[in-house]
Design an enzyme around this catalytic site. Structure first.
Site, PDB file in Angstrom:
ATOM      1  N   LYS A  17       0.833  -1.229   0.000  1.00  0.00           N
ATOM      2  CA  LYS A  17       0.000   0.000   0.000  1.00  0.00           C
ATOM      3  C   LYS A  17       0.850   1.254   0.000  1.00  0.00           C
ATOM      4  CE  LYS A  17       1.067   0.948   4.432  1.00  0.00           C
ATOM      5  NZ  LYS A  17       1.869   2.109   4.836  1.00  0.00           N
ATOM      6  N   ASP A 145      -1.776  -1.994  10.123  1.00  0.00           N
ATOM      7  CA  ASP A 145      -1.990  -1.987   8.665  1.00  0.00           C
ATOM      8  C   ASP A 145      -2.564  -3.298   8.134  1.00  0.00           C
ATOM      9  OD1 ASP A 145      -0.945   0.554   8.528  1.00  0.00           O
ATOM     10  OD2 ASP A 145       1.040  -0.088   7.844  1.00  0.00           O
TER      11      ASP A 145
HETATM   12  O1  C5P Z   1       0.983  -2.010  14.197  1.00  0.00           O
HETATM   13  P1  C5P Z   1       2.350  -2.066  13.592  1.00  0.00           P
HETATM   14  O2  C5P Z   1       3.118  -3.280  14.040  1.00  0.00           O
HETATM   15  O3  C5P Z   1       2.353  -1.890  12.115  1.00  0.00           O
HETATM   16  O4  C5P Z   1       3.117  -0.794  14.165  1.00  0.00           O
HETATM   17  C1  C5P Z   1       4.523  -0.726  14.222  1.00  0.00           C
HETATM   18  C2  C5P Z   1       4.921   0.432  15.106  1.00  0.00           C
HETATM   19  O5  C5P Z   1       4.593   1.666  14.458  1.00  0.00           O
HETATM   20  C3  C5P Z   1       4.228   0.504  16.445  1.00  0.00           C
HETATM   21  O6  C5P Z   1       4.892  -0.280  17.397  1.00  0.00           O
HETATM   22  C4  C5P Z   1       4.326   2.000  16.767  1.00  0.00           C
HETATM   23  O7  C5P Z   1       5.619   2.315  17.239  1.00  0.00           O
HETATM   24  C5  C5P Z   1       4.189   2.640  15.403  1.00  0.00           C
HETATM   25  N1  C5P Z   1       2.797   3.038  15.121  1.00  0.00           N
HETATM   26  C6  C5P Z   1       2.267   4.132  15.798  1.00  0.00           C
HETATM   27  N2  C5P Z   1       0.973   4.512  15.567  1.00  0.00           N
HETATM   28  C7  C5P Z   1       0.214   3.860  14.663  1.00  0.00           C
HETATM   29  C8  C5P Z   1       0.733   2.770  13.939  1.00  0.00           C
HETATM   30  C9  C5P Z   1       2.026   2.373  14.195  1.00  0.00           C
HETATM   31  O8  C5P Z   1       2.948   4.756  16.622  1.00  0.00           O
HETATM   32  N3  C5P Z   1      -1.051   4.254  14.466  1.00  0.00           N
END
Ligand code: C5P
Length: 310
Positions: A17, A145
Site C-alpha cells: 500500500k 496496517d
Molecule cells: O501495528 P504495527 O506493528 O504496524 O506498528 C509498528 C509500530 O509503528 C508501532 O509499534 C508504533 O511504534 C508505530 N505506530 C504508531 N501509531 C500507529 C501505527 C504504528 O505509533 N497508528
C-alpha cells in the site's frame, strides 16, 4: 469447526500500500498514534502459499538479505497463522511459503500483507470458515496496517489506522516507486516525529488540532484525477523519515525532474512514491530513473485486497 480443506495447498496474494494521505495525531499510552489516513492498495504483491503440516514452519523467497526477515514468531505471517489456529481451536499446523515483492521495511506494508494473506490462506486450508468481520478483528490484533491488506482498494483508516471505511476511487492511478536497499524501522520514524514535535519550532503546527482527511483528497480519488490528487498528497511522517534519511529528498526531486507530478515518502519510508499523470508518463519516469541507476518500479492502484488465486 468445519472440515479442513482437501486441497494440498492454498495460494493467496495480498497487495502493498501507499498512504496517499497520512495525518498523525498525538501518541497514546500504548505507544500508538492516532491516525487519519487514506490507503491505496497497489499492484506490488506478496504471495503466500499454505500447505498442510503437523507443525508451523516458514520459508521466505525473494529477499536479497535473508537476515532481514525473521522466520520465527517475530514474523507477522507466522503470528497470523498461530492466532487463527488458536481462535479456531485448530490443532494442526501449516507450512507457509512467502514470495516477497514488496520491499522489506519499506513503508509499504509488506509484513502486513504477509499477515493478511496468511490469515486468508489458513482460513481456507483449514476450512475455518471465519467471516470477513472476524478475520478483520484478528488482523487488527496483529498490526495497524493488516486490516487494510485484507480489505484492499482505497480506504480511510482511523484509530491506529485499523478502523476502515471504504473510499470511492475512480479509474487508476500510476505510481513509480523508488525503493531503498536499506529499510527504515517504523517505530524509529514515529519516535523521530515525536522528538521533532517536542523540539519547539522544529515543526509548524504539530500535532494537528483536528485529525481529519481533507475533503479534497476524497474528491480527487472520486474523480480519478491524478493532477488533483498530486496537489493534496500529504504525509506527516515525511519530515521524520527525511530527518533520518536526508538523501530521500533528492530522490523526490529526481522523480519530479523525470516527469512525475509529485513525490512523497510512502508510510514511514524509505520507499518514495511518485505519482504520474498516466501509464505512459509512469513508464517514462521509470525509464529515466533506471537510466540514472535508480531502482524504480511502475505500479498502479487501487487493486483488491488479499485473495485466493486459482
Ligand atoms: O501495528 P504495527 O506493528 O504496524 O506498528 C509498528 C509500530 O509503528 C508501532 O509499534 C508504533 O511504534 C508505530 N505506530 C504508531 N501509531 C500507529 C501505527 C504504528 O505509533 N497508528
Amino acid at each position: 469447526m468445519s472440515m479442513a480443506s482437501s486441497s494440498p495447498r492454498v495460494h493467496v496474494r495480498a497487495p502493498g500500500k501507499i498512504n496517499v494521505y497520512l495525518g498523525v495525531g498525538g501518541r497514546h499510552d500504548d505507544g500508538y498514534h492516532a491516525l487519519a489516513t487514506v490507503f491505496q492498495a497497489v499492484s506490488l504483491y506478496e504471495d503466500v502459499i499454505a500447505r498442510h503440516a503437523d507443525d508451523f514452519s516458514l520459508v521466505v523467497r525473494g529477499v536479497e538479505d535473508p537476515d532481514t526477515v525473521p522466520l520465527d514468531d517475530r514474523n507477522l505471517a507466522m503470528r497470523a497463522a498461530k492466532l487463527l489456529a488458536a481462535a479456531a481451536g485448530y490443532e494442526g499446523g501449516v507450512a507457509l511459503e512467502i514470495r516477497k515483492s514488496v520491499p522489506v521495511a519499506g513503508g509499504m506494508g509488506g509484513g502486513s500483507a504477509d499477515a493478511a494473506a496468511a490469515l486468508v490462506a489458513c482460513d481456507a486450508l483449514w476450512g475455518t470458515g471465519f467471516s470477513q468481520a472476524r478475520l478483520h478483528e484478528l488482523a487488527a490484533r496483529l498490526g495497524a496496517d493488516v486490516p487494510f491488506a485484507l480489505h484492499g482498494g482505497t480506504a480511510v483508516g482511523t484509530g491506529r489506522g485499523d478502523q476502515l471505511n471504504p473510499a470511492l476511487a475512480r479509474g487508476r492511478f500510476d505510481w513509480v516507486l523508488v525503493t531503498s536497499e536499506e529499510g527504515l524501522s517504523t517505530p524509529v520514524v514515529y519516535g523521530r516525529l515525536d522528538a521533532l514535535r517536542d523540539e519547539e519550532g522544529a515543526l509548524a503546527d504539530d500535532p494537528p488540532l483536528s485529525l481529519d482527511v481533507p475533503v479534497a483528497v476524497l474528491q480527487a480519488l472520486r474523480s480519478g484525477d491524478p493532477e488533483a490528487l498530486a496537489e493534496c498528497l500529504f504525509n506527516d511522517l515525511e519530515a521524520a523519515a527525511l530527518d533520518v534519511r536526508p538523501d530521500l529528498e533528492q530522490t523526490i526531486l529526481d522523480g519530479i525532474r523525470a516527469g512525475a507530478l509529485r513525490g512523497i515518502v510512502s508510510g514511514s519510508g524509505p520507499t518514495i512514491a511518485l505519482l504520474c499523470a498516466d501509464p505512459e508518463g509512469a513508464q517514462h519516469v521509470q525509464a529515466a530513473l533506471r537510466e540514472a541507476g535508480v531502482d524504480a518500479l511502475h505500479v498502479h492502484g487501487p487493486v483488491p485486497g488479499a485473495r485466493i488465486m486459482g
